[in-house]
Design a protein around this motif. Structure first.
Motif, short mmCIF file in Angstrom:
data_model
loop_
_atom_site.label_atom_id
_atom_site.label_comp_id
_atom_site.label_asym_id
_atom_site.label_seq_id
_atom_site.Cartn_x
_atom_site.Cartn_y
_atom_site.Cartn_z
N UNK A 6 0.83 -1.20 0.00
CA UNK A 6 0.00 0.00 0.00
C UNK A 6 0.87 1.26 0.00
N UNK A 7 1.89 1.27 0.84
CA UNK A 7 2.80 2.42 0.88
C UNK A 7 3.54 2.56 -0.44
N UNK A 8 3.97 1.46 -1.01
CA UNK A 8 4.67 1.50 -2.30
C UNK A 8 3.77 2.08 -3.39
N UNK A 9 2.51 1.69 -3.42
CA UNK A 9 1.58 2.23 -4.42
C UNK A 9 1.33 3.72 -4.19
N UNK A 10 1.20 4.12 -2.93
CA UNK A 10 1.01 5.53 -2.63
C UNK A 10 2.24 6.34 -3.02
N UNK A 11 3.41 5.78 -2.77
CA UNK A 11 4.66 6.46 -3.18
C UNK A 11 4.72 6.60 -4.71
N UNK A 12 4.28 5.58 -5.40
CA UNK A 12 4.28 5.63 -6.86
C UNK A 12 3.37 6.75 -7.37
N UNK A 13 2.18 6.88 -6.78
CA UNK A 13 1.28 7.97 -7.15
C UNK A 13 1.88 9.33 -6.81
N UNK A 14 2.47 9.44 -5.63
CA UNK A 14 3.07 10.71 -5.22
C UNK A 14 4.21 11.09 -6.16
N UNK A 15 5.00 10.10 -6.57
CA UNK A 15 6.10 10.37 -7.49
C UNK A 15 5.57 10.82 -8.85
N UNK A 16 4.50 10.20 -9.29
CA UNK A 16 3.87 10.60 -10.55
C UNK A 16 3.46 12.07 -10.49
N UNK A 42 -2.53 26.60 -12.15
CA UNK A 42 -3.52 26.02 -11.23
C UNK A 42 -3.37 24.49 -11.18
N UNK A 43 -3.17 23.88 -12.33
CA UNK A 43 -3.02 22.42 -12.38
C UNK A 43 -1.73 22.00 -11.69
N UNK A 44 -0.67 22.78 -11.87
CA UNK A 44 0.61 22.51 -11.20
C UNK A 44 0.41 22.51 -9.67
N UNK A 45 -0.34 23.50 -9.19
CA UNK A 45 -0.61 23.58 -7.75
C UNK A 45 -1.40 22.36 -7.29
N UNK A 46 -2.36 21.89 -8.10
CA UNK A 46 -3.09 20.67 -7.76
C UNK A 46 -2.12 19.50 -7.58
N UNK A 47 -1.18 19.35 -8.50
CA UNK A 47 -0.22 18.24 -8.40
C UNK A 47 0.65 18.36 -7.16
N UNK A 48 1.04 19.58 -6.81
CA UNK A 48 1.82 19.78 -5.59
C UNK A 48 0.99 19.36 -4.36
N UNK A 49 -0.28 19.72 -4.37
CA UNK A 49 -1.17 19.35 -3.27
C UNK A 49 -1.32 17.83 -3.20
N UNK A 50 -1.41 17.19 -4.36
CA UNK A 50 -1.52 15.73 -4.38
C UNK A 50 -0.31 15.09 -3.71
N UNK A 51 0.88 15.60 -4.03
CA UNK A 51 2.10 15.07 -3.40
C UNK A 51 2.01 15.25 -1.88
N UNK A 106 -3.04 6.22 -14.82
CA UNK A 106 -2.43 5.71 -13.60
C UNK A 106 -3.38 5.81 -12.42
N UNK A 107 -4.09 6.92 -12.30
CA UNK A 107 -5.08 7.04 -11.22
C UNK A 107 -6.23 6.05 -11.42
N UNK A 108 -6.64 5.83 -12.66
CA UNK A 108 -7.66 4.81 -12.93
C UNK A 108 -7.20 3.44 -12.44
N UNK A 109 -5.96 3.10 -12.74
CA UNK A 109 -5.41 1.81 -12.30
C UNK A 109 -5.32 1.74 -10.78
N UNK A 110 -4.94 2.82 -10.16
CA UNK A 110 -4.82 2.85 -8.69
C UNK A 110 -6.15 2.55 -8.02
N UNK A 111 -7.22 3.00 -8.65
CA UNK A 111 -8.54 2.78 -8.04
C UNK A 111 -9.01 1.33 -8.15
#
Length: 161
Positions: A6-16, A42-51, A106-111
Motif C-alpha cells: 500500500x505504501x509503495x503504491x502511494x509512493x508511486x502515485x506521489x512520485x507521478x 492552477x493544475x501545477x498547484x493541484x499536483x503539488x497538493x496531491x504530493x 495511472x489514477x484509474x489503475x490505482x482505483x
C-alpha cells in the motif's frame, strides 16, 4: 525495512504527481499566453497538493515521503515537455495532454486496488482533479483560446487607435 504494498503504491502515485510538477514547470517556462499560463499553474498547484496529501498518508503508514522532484522517468517527461514546448503553446499543450492522459490512466489503475475508505476517497478526489486537467487541456488544444484572446486584444487596440 521493506515497504508494504500500500505504501509503495502511494509512493508511486506521489512520485507521478511530483513528476507532473516538473513537466508543468517546463511548459510554463515557455508559454507566453497569460490565459494558458494561469490555468496550467492552477493544475501545477493541484499536483503539488496531491504530493503533500499522499505524503501525509505515506508518513501515517510508516513510509518515507516522496521528495517534490522528478525521478528518472519524471526527468525524461520534463525534458520532452521542455523540448516540445519550444515549438509554441499548442505544442506545449499537446505534450501536457500526453502527460495528463498518462496520469489519468495511472489514477484509474490505482482505483482498482483495495484501499481503506480514507485512502480511496483521497485517490478519487485526486482522480477528479486529473480528469478536469485532461479535459481542459484537450479542449484548449482543440479550440486554441489564446488565439481568440489575442484577436480580441488586437481588435480592441485597433478600435482605440
Amino acid at each position: 525495512m521493506a515497504e508494504n504494498s500500500e505504501v509503495a503504491r502511494l509512493r508511486s502515485l506521489a512520485q507521478l504527481d511530483a513528476d507532473a510538477v516538473g513537466a508543468y514547470d517546463a511548459a510554463l517556462a515557455r508559454i507566453p499566453e497569460q490565459l494558458v499560463r494561469e490555468r496550467l499553474n492552477d493544475f501545477r498547484i493541484d499536483h503539488m497538493r496531491h504530493v503533500q496529501d499522499l505524503n501525509a498518508l505515506i508518513s501515517q503508514f510508516g513510509g518515507t515521503p516522496v521528495d517534490l522532484r522528478p525521478d528518472f522517468k519524471g526527468a525524461a517527461m520534463k525534458s520532452l515537455t521542455a523540448m516540445t514546448s519550444m515549438m509554441g503553446t499548442e505544442a506545449a499543450l499537446v505534450a501536457m495532454l500526453g502527460n495528463e492522459e498518462f496520469t489519468n490512466r495511472t489514477y484509474d489503475l490505482a482505483l482498482r486496488f483495495d484501499w481503506s475508505p480514507e485512502v480511496r476517497s483521497l485517490i478519487e478526489k485526486h482522480r477528479e482533479d486529473e480528469r478536469r486537467h485532461v479535459l481542459w487541456v484537450r479542449e484548449a488544444v482543440r479550440t486554441r483560446p489564446w488565439e481568440r484572446q489575442r484577436a480580441a486584444v488586437h481588435d480592441g487596440s485597433e478600435a482605440q487607435a
